[in-house]
Enzyme design. Structure first.
Site, PDB file in Angstrom:
ATOM      1  N   PHE A 149       0.811  -1.219   0.000  1.00  0.00           N
ATOM      2  CA  PHE A 149       0.000   0.000   0.000  1.00  0.00           C
ATOM      3  C   PHE A 149       0.844   1.269   0.000  1.00  0.00           C
ATOM      4  O   PHE A 149       0.368   2.332  -0.400  1.00  0.00           O
ATOM      5  CB  PHE A 149      -0.952   0.008   1.222  1.00  0.00           C
ATOM      6  CG  PHE A 149      -0.284   0.446   2.511  1.00  0.00           C
ATOM      7  CD1 PHE A 149      -0.159   1.796   2.814  1.00  0.00           C
ATOM      8  CD2 PHE A 149       0.244  -0.486   3.396  1.00  0.00           C
ATOM      9  CE1 PHE A 149       0.476   2.216   3.987  1.00  0.00           C
ATOM     10  CE2 PHE A 149       0.872  -0.081   4.560  1.00  0.00           C
ATOM     11  CZ  PHE A 149       0.992   1.276   4.853  1.00  0.00           C
ATOM     12  N   LYS A 173      -1.124  -6.999  -9.326  1.00  0.00           N
ATOM     13  CA  LYS A 173      -2.082  -7.107  -8.219  1.00  0.00           C
ATOM     14  C   LYS A 173      -1.653  -6.063  -7.187  1.00  0.00           C
ATOM     15  O   LYS A 173      -0.807  -6.315  -6.342  1.00  0.00           O
ATOM     16  CB  LYS A 173      -2.026  -8.516  -7.613  1.00  0.00           C
ATOM     17  CG  LYS A 173      -3.288  -8.980  -6.915  1.00  0.00           C
ATOM     18  CD  LYS A 173      -3.735  -8.120  -5.756  1.00  0.00           C
ATOM     19  CE  LYS A 173      -2.913  -8.262  -4.509  1.00  0.00           C
ATOM     20  NZ  LYS A 173      -3.289  -7.285  -3.468  1.00  0.00           N
ATOM     21  N   ARG A 177      -5.757  -1.551  -0.486  1.00  0.00           N
ATOM     22  CA  ARG A 177      -6.063  -0.335   0.281  1.00  0.00           C
ATOM     23  C   ARG A 177      -6.080   0.918  -0.603  1.00  0.00           C
ATOM     24  O   ARG A 177      -6.807   1.858  -0.336  1.00  0.00           O
ATOM     25  CB  ARG A 177      -5.028  -0.137   1.389  1.00  0.00           C
ATOM     26  CG  ARG A 177      -4.979  -1.322   2.334  1.00  0.00           C
ATOM     27  CD  ARG A 177      -4.310  -0.949   3.633  1.00  0.00           C
ATOM     28  NE  ARG A 177      -3.987  -2.147   4.389  1.00  0.00           N
ATOM     29  CZ  ARG A 177      -4.870  -2.931   4.965  1.00  0.00           C
ATOM     30  NH1 ARG A 177      -6.161  -2.674   4.880  1.00  0.00           N
ATOM     31  NH2 ARG A 177      -4.475  -4.006   5.621  1.00  0.00           N
ATOM     32  N   CYS A 281       9.463   1.752   3.318  1.00  0.00           N
ATOM     33  CA  CYS A 281      10.394   0.651   3.614  1.00  0.00           C
ATOM     34  C   CYS A 281      11.804   1.182   3.813  1.00  0.00           C
ATOM     35  O   CYS A 281      12.646   0.514   4.378  1.00  0.00           O
ATOM     36  CB  CYS A 281      10.381  -0.369   2.491  1.00  0.00           C
ATOM     37  SG  CYS A 281      10.895   0.352   0.955  1.00  0.00           S
TER      38      CYS A 281
HETATM   39  P1  NAD Z   1       1.583  -6.581   3.037  1.00  0.00           P
HETATM   40  O1  NAD Z   1       2.629  -7.635   3.107  1.00  0.00           O
HETATM   41  O2  NAD Z   1       0.465  -6.634   4.023  1.00  0.00           O
HETATM   42  O3  NAD Z   1       0.872  -6.593   1.595  1.00  0.00           O
HETATM   43  C1  NAD Z   1       1.647  -6.651   0.410  1.00  0.00           C
HETATM   44  C2  NAD Z   1       0.836  -7.356  -0.664  1.00  0.00           C
HETATM   45  O4  NAD Z   1       0.560  -8.702  -0.217  1.00  0.00           O
HETATM   46  C3  NAD Z   1      -0.514  -6.690  -0.933  1.00  0.00           C
HETATM   47  O5  NAD Z   1      -0.753  -6.684  -2.318  1.00  0.00           O
HETATM   48  C4  NAD Z   1      -1.501  -7.581  -0.188  1.00  0.00           C
HETATM   49  O6  NAD Z   1      -2.763  -7.632  -0.821  1.00  0.00           O
HETATM   50  C5  NAD Z   1      -0.836  -8.945  -0.228  1.00  0.00           C
HETATM   51  N1  NAD Z   1      -1.158  -9.766   0.953  1.00  0.00           N
HETATM   52  C6  NAD Z   1      -1.470  -9.326   2.201  1.00  0.00           C
HETATM   53  N2  NAD Z   1      -1.704 -10.379   3.027  1.00  0.00           N
HETATM   54  C7  NAD Z   1      -1.540 -11.491   2.287  1.00  0.00           C
HETATM   55  C8  NAD Z   1      -1.620 -12.898   2.580  1.00  0.00           C
HETATM   56  N3  NAD Z   1      -1.932 -13.343   3.807  1.00  0.00           N
HETATM   57  N4  NAD Z   1      -1.358 -13.773   1.589  1.00  0.00           N
HETATM   58  C9  NAD Z   1      -1.038 -13.341   0.349  1.00  0.00           C
HETATM   59  N5  NAD Z   1      -0.950 -12.022   0.018  1.00  0.00           N
HETATM   60  C10 NAD Z   1      -1.184 -11.104   0.969  1.00  0.00           C
HETATM   61  O7  NAD Z   1       2.341  -5.181   3.087  1.00  0.00           O
HETATM   62  P2  NAD Z   1       1.701  -3.728   3.184  1.00  0.00           P
HETATM   63  O8  NAD Z   1       1.154  -3.539   4.564  1.00  0.00           O
HETATM   64  O9  NAD Z   1       0.837  -3.467   2.029  1.00  0.00           O
HETATM   65  O10 NAD Z   1       3.020  -2.839   2.989  1.00  0.00           O
HETATM   66  C11 NAD Z   1       3.896  -2.513   4.044  1.00  0.00           C
HETATM   67  C12 NAD Z   1       5.043  -3.488   4.119  1.00  0.00           C
HETATM   68  O11 NAD Z   1       5.737  -3.532   2.874  1.00  0.00           O
HETATM   69  C13 NAD Z   1       6.092  -3.076   5.146  1.00  0.00           C
HETATM   70  O12 NAD Z   1       6.538  -4.226   5.802  1.00  0.00           O
HETATM   71  C14 NAD Z   1       7.207  -2.462   4.294  1.00  0.00           C
HETATM   72  O13 NAD Z   1       8.486  -2.496   4.872  1.00  0.00           O
HETATM   73  C15 NAD Z   1       7.131  -3.347   3.092  1.00  0.00           C
HETATM   74  N6  NAD Z   1       7.740  -2.711   1.945  1.00  0.00           N
HETATM   75  C16 NAD Z   1       8.955  -3.169   1.544  1.00  0.00           C
HETATM   76  C17 NAD Z   1       9.584  -2.572   0.464  1.00  0.00           C
HETATM   77  C18 NAD Z   1      10.936  -3.048   0.001  1.00  0.00           C
HETATM   78  O14 NAD Z   1      11.366  -2.579  -1.028  1.00  0.00           O
HETATM   79  N7  NAD Z   1      11.600  -3.941   0.684  1.00  0.00           N
HETATM   80  C19 NAD Z   1       8.973  -1.505  -0.210  1.00  0.00           C
HETATM   81  C20 NAD Z   1       7.716  -1.081   0.221  1.00  0.00           C
HETATM   82  C21 NAD Z   1       7.101  -1.694   1.312  1.00  0.00           C
END
Ligand code: NAD
Length: 498
Positions: A149, A173, A177, A281
């Protein structure tokens, strides 16, 4: 007026399975959109369309692909304000921050316009008498991107321009949010001349993610999100035989040396800790003060935090927006409460903040915590909110040891005037992206982005040269053109070169 957000399949809006979920404005918690959720059948339809489109797209000349990407860049610039306002409405971040993430995403598109250079193979004439060798890189087929998100425009842009430029079809995908920016991007790709089916969007949560990770028609999955889901995606998609890059969470440390310009360091750390409410991140949730930098830094960071204006992202003058959900706000408050109960000092306390006129929004003010034990979860875990924990160590070696004890290895920074310590820091930290007097060292689009340890699962970093290599595979070709009357004695021994 609540708008509908459908899937984008085969060049148009598709409603999908019939189930929906609300999209909320984090500044008010009012519903702004109704998101259509895909099921496995919707995913299958998108993959079938992509498979047919990719066969033709891979045959389109590099020159034509480049022209489409150039046109896409122009359209993105023309539509920046439209996309930024949608991001602010669904994500909450300030308009300036939203424009910034679009600009950073465009760096990858700009990189992809030079794909004519990056897809050049190697050639060696006469590797053996009358024998030549060359290599080429070909697309994988249909590839999927699953994104978080916190950067609804930039993170997808780390993926699709490179995947498309190299001849793949891309199924995105996005986060459920803040999904609308992706649909605008799909519409603009169509206007830019990209054939239908080469870029598509399917919306939803776990059901869609798991369908993409296991679909036979998907060759590779790029994921960015939290560490537990990154591990799940990496295991599921790898288990289904796909190439996977899964970027996970972070807990980035900024080391402040006693010789640093402390006011400069505090301003930079405040921007890293509190910009976008800490939901990046590459945010800086931990400052590590070395020796007598500690007290000076606490005074300076307190001044920086206390001057921030917290409010809705579309109100002029807002420095720090709301966090994404009521749950995210409660988590920030709970983790601060737990640190306080464990004996920590709450130097700046944003827990009770109320923004007048937006009492229902997910607002919390900047929080600065110090005197916290290094085993406490408020320090060791990713809070993902506007919380800065200041840890104090005695010397540079202890700072390196603390940085390296984190299970995450996304980004880190050092603030110092000493080239000697900066050079040692760069060499000794076990982290993928490093800033020297730069708090958020996000690589530009023509380098690659990726962390170490629990911040990345898979071999390839995102975008830049590693993106090209992730979305393509190599062929090595050995060629001989004997004259029609040439005779060669057959040999059963393994060929050597002469
Ligand atoms: P998230 O892991 O909750 O969601 C990421 C994606 O996974 C979304 O598209 C979501 O729909 C999907 N998802 C959520 N729960 C799932 C499940 N149980 N099974 C399969 N798919 C699922 O992350 P978020 O809250 O959207 O984003 C914040 C997180 O992303 C933080 O931990 C941040 O550090 C990380 N992030 C990392 C980077 C990087 O480059 N390393 C960059 C941006 C964000």
């Amino acid at each position: 007026m609540v708008y509908e957000i459908t899937h984008w399949i085969d060049g148009g809006e598709v409603a999908g399975s019939g189930s929906t979920q609300p999209v909320l404005n984090p500044a008010t918690n009012e519903q702004v959109g109704t998101l259509h959720l895909a099921d496995a059948a919707t995913v299958d339809r998108a993959v079938q369309v992509a498979t047919a489109a990719q066969r033709e797209w891979a045959q389109v000349s590099l020159s034509r692909r480049t022209q489409i990407l150039y046109r896409m860049r122009e359209l993105m610039i023309e539509h920046t304000d439209e996309i930024a306002s949608v991001i602010t409405r669904e994500h909450g971040k300030t308009l300036a921050d939203a424009r910034g993430e679009i600009a950073r995403g465009l760096e990858t598109l700009e990189f992809a316009t030079s794909i004519t250079q990056d897809l050049k193979g190697g050639f060696s004439a006469n590797v053996s008498t009358g024998v030549d060798a060359h290599t080429l890189r070909q697309p994988l087929g249909v590839v999927a991107g699953i994104t978080p998100f916190n950067f609804p425009a930039m993170v997808p842009f780390w993926m699709h321009p490179v995947a498309i430029a190299t001849g793949n079809a891309f199924v995105l995908k996005p986060s459920e949010r803040d999904p609308s920016a992706s649909n605008i991007v799909a519409r603009l790709y169509q206007q830019a001349g990209l054939p239908d089916g080469v870029f598509q969007v399917v919306h939803g949560g776990k059901t869609v993610v798991d369908a993409l990770c296991t679909h036979d028609g998907i060759a590779a999955v790029s994921f960015v999100g939290s560490t537990p889901i990154a591990q799940h995606v990496h295991a599921t998609a790898s288990g289904a035989g796909k190439r996977v890059q899964a970027l996970g969470g972070a807990n980035n440390h900024a080391v402040v040396m006693p010789d640093a310009n402390i006011e400069f360091a505090a301003a930079q750390v405040a921007s890293g800790a509190f910009g976008s409410a800490g939901e990046r991140c590459m945010a800086v949730p931990v400052a590590v003060t070395v020796g007598d930098a500690h007290q000076r830094f606490l005074t300076a960071i307190r001044a920086e935090a206390e001057k921030l204006v917290v409010g809705p992202g579309d109100v002029e003058g807002t420095d720090m927006p709301p966090v994404i959900t009521p749950d995210a706000r409660e988590r920030v408050i709970r983790m601060t409460d737990e640190a306080e109960q464990a004996g920590a000092t709450i130097l700046v306390d944003g827990r009770g903040l109320v923004v007048e006129g937006f009492e229902e929004g997910n607002f919390v003010g900047p929080i600065v915590i110090t005197d916290l034990d290094r085993s406490h979860p408020t320090y060791t875990d990713e809070v993902f909110g506007p919380v800065l924990v200041v840890m104090h160590v005695n010397n540079f070696d202890e700072a390196i040891e603390l940085v390296n004890s984190s299970p995450f290895g996304n980004g880190t920074a050092i603030f110092t005037d000493s080239g000697h310590y900066a050079r040692r820091f760069e060499d000794e930290v076990q982290v993928g992206m490093i800033g020297i007097n730069v708090p958020i060292p996000t690589p530009v689009g023509y380098y690659s982005f990726g962390g170490w340890k629990n911040s990345l699962f898979g071999e390839h970093h995102a975008h830049g040269p590693e993106g090209v290599s992730f979305y393509t595979r190599q062929k090595a070709v050995t060629t001989r053109w004997p004259a029609q009357n040439e005779t060669v004695e057959s040999s059963m021994s393994f060929p050597t070169h002469d």
